[in-house]
Design a protein around this motif. Structure first.
Motif, PDB file in Angstrom:
ATOM      1  N   THR A 106       4.087   2.949  -4.936  1.00  7.48           N
ATOM      2  CA  THR A 106       3.343   3.249  -6.152  1.00  7.48           C
ATOM      3  C   THR A 106       3.192   1.967  -6.980  1.00  7.48           C
ATOM      4  O   THR A 106       3.828   0.948  -6.696  1.00  7.48           O
ATOM      5  CB  THR A 106       4.066   4.297  -7.017  1.00  7.48           C
ATOM      6  OG1 THR A 106       5.313   3.729  -7.483  1.00  7.48           O
ATOM      7  CG2 THR A 106       4.321   5.577  -6.246  1.00  7.48           C
ATOM      8  N   ILE A 158      -4.478   2.206  -3.377  1.00  2.87           N
ATOM      9  CA  ILE A 158      -5.767   2.615  -2.817  1.00  2.87           C
ATOM     10  C   ILE A 158      -6.573   3.469  -3.795  1.00  2.87           C
ATOM     11  O   ILE A 158      -7.806   3.558  -3.711  1.00  2.87           O
ATOM     12  CB  ILE A 158      -5.561   3.368  -1.479  1.00  2.87           C
ATOM     13  CG1 ILE A 158      -6.880   3.431  -0.705  1.00  2.87           C
ATOM     14  CG2 ILE A 158      -4.964   4.750  -1.713  1.00  2.87           C
ATOM     15  CD1 ILE A 158      -6.753   3.963   0.703  1.00  2.87           C
ATOM     16  N   THR A 159      -5.898   4.087  -4.760  1.00  3.14           N
ATOM     17  CA  THR A 159      -6.595   4.965  -5.719  1.00  3.14           C
ATOM     18  C   THR A 159      -7.120   4.195  -6.934  1.00  3.14           C
ATOM     19  O   THR A 159      -7.794   4.773  -7.789  1.00  3.14           O
ATOM     20  CB  THR A 159      -5.662   6.081  -6.221  1.00  3.14           C
ATOM     21  OG1 THR A 159      -4.626   5.500  -7.047  1.00  3.14           O
ATOM     22  CG2 THR A 159      -5.032   6.836  -5.065  1.00  3.14           C
ATOM     23  N   LEU A 160      -6.810   2.898  -7.015  1.00  3.55           N
ATOM     24  CA  LEU A 160      -7.171   2.108  -8.194  1.00  3.55           C
ATOM     25  C   LEU A 160      -8.442   1.300  -7.959  1.00  3.55           C
ATOM     26  O   LEU A 160      -8.798   0.981  -6.814  1.00  3.55           O
ATOM     27  CB  LEU A 160      -6.036   1.140  -8.537  1.00  3.55           C
ATOM     28  CG  LEU A 160      -4.641   1.718  -8.750  1.00  3.55           C
ATOM     29  CD1 LEU A 160      -3.668   0.598  -9.098  1.00  3.55           C
ATOM     30  CD2 LEU A 160      -4.638   2.783  -9.839  1.00  3.55           C
ATOM     31  N   SER A 161      -9.098   0.936  -9.042  1.00  2.00           N
ATOM     32  CA  SER A 161     -10.227   0.007  -8.950  1.00  2.00           C
ATOM     33  C   SER A 161      -9.686  -1.388  -8.630  1.00  2.00           C
ATOM     34  O   SER A 161      -8.490  -1.660  -8.789  1.00  2.00           O
ATOM     35  CB  SER A 161     -10.990  -0.046 -10.276  1.00  2.00           C
ATOM     36  OG  SER A 161     -10.207  -0.704 -11.268  1.00  2.00           O
ATOM     37  N   LYS A 188       0.809  -1.223   0.000  1.00  2.00           N
ATOM     38  CA  LYS A 188       0.000   0.000   0.000  1.00  2.00           C
ATOM     39  C   LYS A 188       0.840   1.271   0.000  1.00  2.00           C
ATOM     40  O   LYS A 188       0.399   2.319  -0.474  1.00  2.00           O
ATOM     41  CB  LYS A 188      -0.934   0.000   1.222  1.00  2.00           C
ATOM     42  CG  LYS A 188      -1.961  -1.122   1.182  1.00  2.00           C
ATOM     43  CD  LYS A 188      -2.811  -1.135   2.440  1.00  2.00           C
ATOM     44  CE  LYS A 188      -3.789  -2.297   2.411  1.00  2.00           C
ATOM     45  NZ  LYS A 188      -4.597  -2.365   3.649  1.00  2.00           N
ATOM     46  N   VAL A 246      -1.257   4.791 -14.816  1.00  2.00           N
ATOM     47  CA  VAL A 246      -1.415   4.794 -13.348  1.00  2.00           C
ATOM     48  C   VAL A 246      -0.115   4.455 -12.622  1.00  2.00           C
ATOM     49  O   VAL A 246      -0.125   4.158 -11.429  1.00  2.00           O
ATOM     50  CB  VAL A 246      -2.529   3.818 -12.895  1.00  2.00           C
ATOM     51  CG1 VAL A 246      -3.878   4.221 -13.488  1.00  2.00           C
ATOM     52  CG2 VAL A 246      -2.195   2.368 -13.253  1.00  2.00           C
ATOM     53  N   ASP A 274       2.295   6.025 -11.326  1.00  2.00           N
ATOM     54  CA  ASP A 274       2.697   6.809 -10.156  1.00  2.00           C
ATOM     55  C   ASP A 274       1.622   6.847  -9.071  1.00  2.00           C
ATOM     56  O   ASP A 274       1.789   7.514  -8.049  1.00  2.00           O
ATOM     57  CB  ASP A 274       3.052   8.241 -10.574  1.00  2.00           C
ATOM     58  CG  ASP A 274       4.303   8.287 -11.447  1.00  2.00           C
ATOM     59  OD1 ASP A 274       5.230   7.492 -11.186  1.00  2.00           O
ATOM     60  OD2 ASP A 274       4.335   9.097 -12.393  1.00  2.00           O
ATOM     61  N   GLN A 275       0.536   6.138  -9.291  1.00  2.00           N
ATOM     62  CA  GLN A 275      -0.538   6.121  -8.293  1.00  2.00           C
ATOM     63  C   GLN A 275      -0.289   5.034  -7.252  1.00  2.00           C
ATOM     64  O   GLN A 275       0.507   4.107  -7.466  1.00  2.00           O
ATOM     65  CB  GLN A 275      -1.893   5.899  -8.986  1.00  2.00           C
ATOM     66  CG  GLN A 275      -2.328   7.071  -9.843  1.00  2.00           C
ATOM     67  CD  GLN A 275      -3.685   6.852 -10.493  1.00  2.00           C
ATOM     68  OE1 GLN A 275      -3.886   7.211 -11.655  1.00  2.00           O
ATOM     69  NE2 GLN A 275      -4.613   6.271  -9.748  1.00  2.00           N
ATOM     70  N   TYR A 276      -0.988   5.144  -6.123  1.00  2.00           N
ATOM     71  CA  TYR A 276      -0.913   4.139  -5.067  1.00  2.00           C
ATOM     72  C   TYR A 276      -2.116   3.201  -5.193  1.00  2.00           C
ATOM     73  O   TYR A 276      -3.183   3.607  -5.697  1.00  2.00           O
ATOM     74  CB  TYR A 276      -0.877   4.811  -3.696  1.00  2.00           C
ATOM     75  CG  TYR A 276       0.444   5.493  -3.423  1.00  2.00           C
ATOM     76  CD1 TYR A 276       1.477   4.807  -2.793  1.00  2.00           C
ATOM     77  CD2 TYR A 276       0.666   6.800  -3.846  1.00  2.00           C
ATOM     78  CE1 TYR A 276       2.714   5.421  -2.571  1.00  2.00           C
ATOM     79  CE2 TYR A 276       1.889   7.433  -3.631  1.00  2.00           C
ATOM     80  CZ  TYR A 276       2.911   6.731  -2.990  1.00  2.00           C
ATOM     81  OH  TYR A 276       4.129   7.330  -2.784  1.00  2.00           O
ATOM     82  N   GLN A 321      -8.018  -2.889 -11.656  1.00  2.00           N
ATOM     83  CA  GLN A 321      -6.669  -2.348 -11.891  1.00  2.00           C
ATOM     84  C   GLN A 321      -5.668  -2.938 -10.909  1.00  2.00           C
ATOM     85  O   GLN A 321      -4.543  -3.286 -11.275  1.00  2.00           O
ATOM     86  CB  GLN A 321      -6.694  -0.826 -11.779  1.00  2.00           C
ATOM     87  CG  GLN A 321      -7.393  -0.127 -12.944  1.00  2.00           C
ATOM     88  CD  GLN A 321      -7.533   1.359 -12.697  1.00  2.00           C
ATOM     89  OE1 GLN A 321      -7.890   1.808 -11.603  1.00  2.00           O
ATOM     90  NE2 GLN A 321      -7.254   2.157 -13.725  1.00  2.00           N
ATOM     91  N   GLN A 322      -6.070  -3.060  -9.647  1.00  2.00           N
ATOM     92  CA  GLN A 322      -5.161  -3.621  -8.645  1.00  2.00           C
ATOM     93  C   GLN A 322      -4.784  -5.064  -8.991  1.00  2.00           C
ATOM     94  O   GLN A 322      -3.620  -5.459  -8.861  1.00  2.00           O
ATOM     95  CB  GLN A 322      -5.810  -3.576  -7.257  1.00  2.00           C
ATOM     96  CG  GLN A 322      -5.918  -2.171  -6.680  1.00  2.00           C
ATOM     97  CD  GLN A 322      -6.424  -2.191  -5.245  1.00  2.00           C
ATOM     98  OE1 GLN A 322      -5.774  -2.720  -4.360  1.00  2.00           O
ATOM     99  NE2 GLN A 322      -7.589  -1.604  -5.026  1.00  2.00           N
TER     100      GLN A 322
END
Length: 230
Positions: free
Chosen positions: A80, A122-125, A77, A116, A118-120, A128-129
């Motif tokens: 990135t 928790i911000t993904l569907s 978590k 995505v 650079d995203q973490y 996507q995860q």
């Protein structure tokens, strides 16, 4: 599990199917020694381990050849997306930090996640995860990828993107063993299917034939029950 005799050919997809609680996940976890067998032997590539005398060295050596994709993603978590995929390359000494970051970008692009990086998590569907989890698994170039019901934790509208990613891997002849209740999908991408119930292999064979249920009344009733529930 008992009386298990199973071989998976390199470059193929094998689907483990059967009712909930039948032992599919236990068998899958045994293949990379997350679950230790009490008897018998397991061979992946050129590494064979014999139960019950399995050492920590045996576990490490066998796992070098496989990667696992879980139901619940198991992403870091605090990292990135790019860092999640690069991490096993760095931790296993397979690439320098810089090379691992570059490889992670290339793999994420190949599964449609370049936007995505650079995203973490928790911000993904959820879809996507799970695709990040798959990207992380293929990053280490394993001999076999083990997937434990990779769509079971997803909302129905997110399932397709994950199945498409797995189907793309199948086209690349990446060896996979897949626990799934997605019968139609299993028939489409798996060369072989194994029906498991009460901890035993009831039947195994070509996926399209076995999952049609024509040759086995028990499998037929199981497949029909899934179609009625969907």
């Amino acid at each position: 599990m008992k009386h298990i005799n199973l071989s998976v050919e390199e470059g193929t997809v094998t689907a483990f199917v059967g009712p909930s609680g039948s032992g599919k996940t236990t068998l899958l976890r045994t293949l990379n020694l997350l679950q230790l067998p009490s008897t018998g032997s397991i061979k992946v590539a050129d590494k064979t381990v014999d139960a019950p005398h399995i050492s920590k060295g045996d576990i490490k050596a066998l796992r070098k050849y496989s990667a696992m994709v879980f139901q619940q993603f198991n992403l870091f978590k605090n990292m990135t997306v790019q860092q999640n995929v690069a991490a096993p390359l760095i931790l296993n000494g397979l690439a320098t930090r810089q090379a691992a970051k570059q490889q992670a970008l290339e793999i994420l692009d190949s599964v449609g996640l370049s936007d995505v990086v650079d995203q973490y998590p928790i911000t993904l569907s959820g879809g996507q995860q799970q695709r990040v989890s798959i990207a992380r698994a293929i990053a280490v170039k394993p001999k076999v990828i083990l997937l434990d019901e990779p769509t079971s934790a997803l909302d129905p509208e997110l399932v397709e993107s994950v199945l498409n990613t797995i189907a793309d891997l199948a086209k690349q002849h990446i060896t996979m063993v897949l626990v799934t209740h997605e019968m139609q999908f299993a028939k489409q991408i798996a060369q072989n299917a194994v029906f498991i119930e009460n901890g035993e292999i009831v039947d195994q064979g070509p996926a399209t034939q076995l999952l049609s249920g024509q040759d086995n009344g028990r499998i037929s009733s199981f497949v029909n029950s899934l179609s009625h529930n969907s």
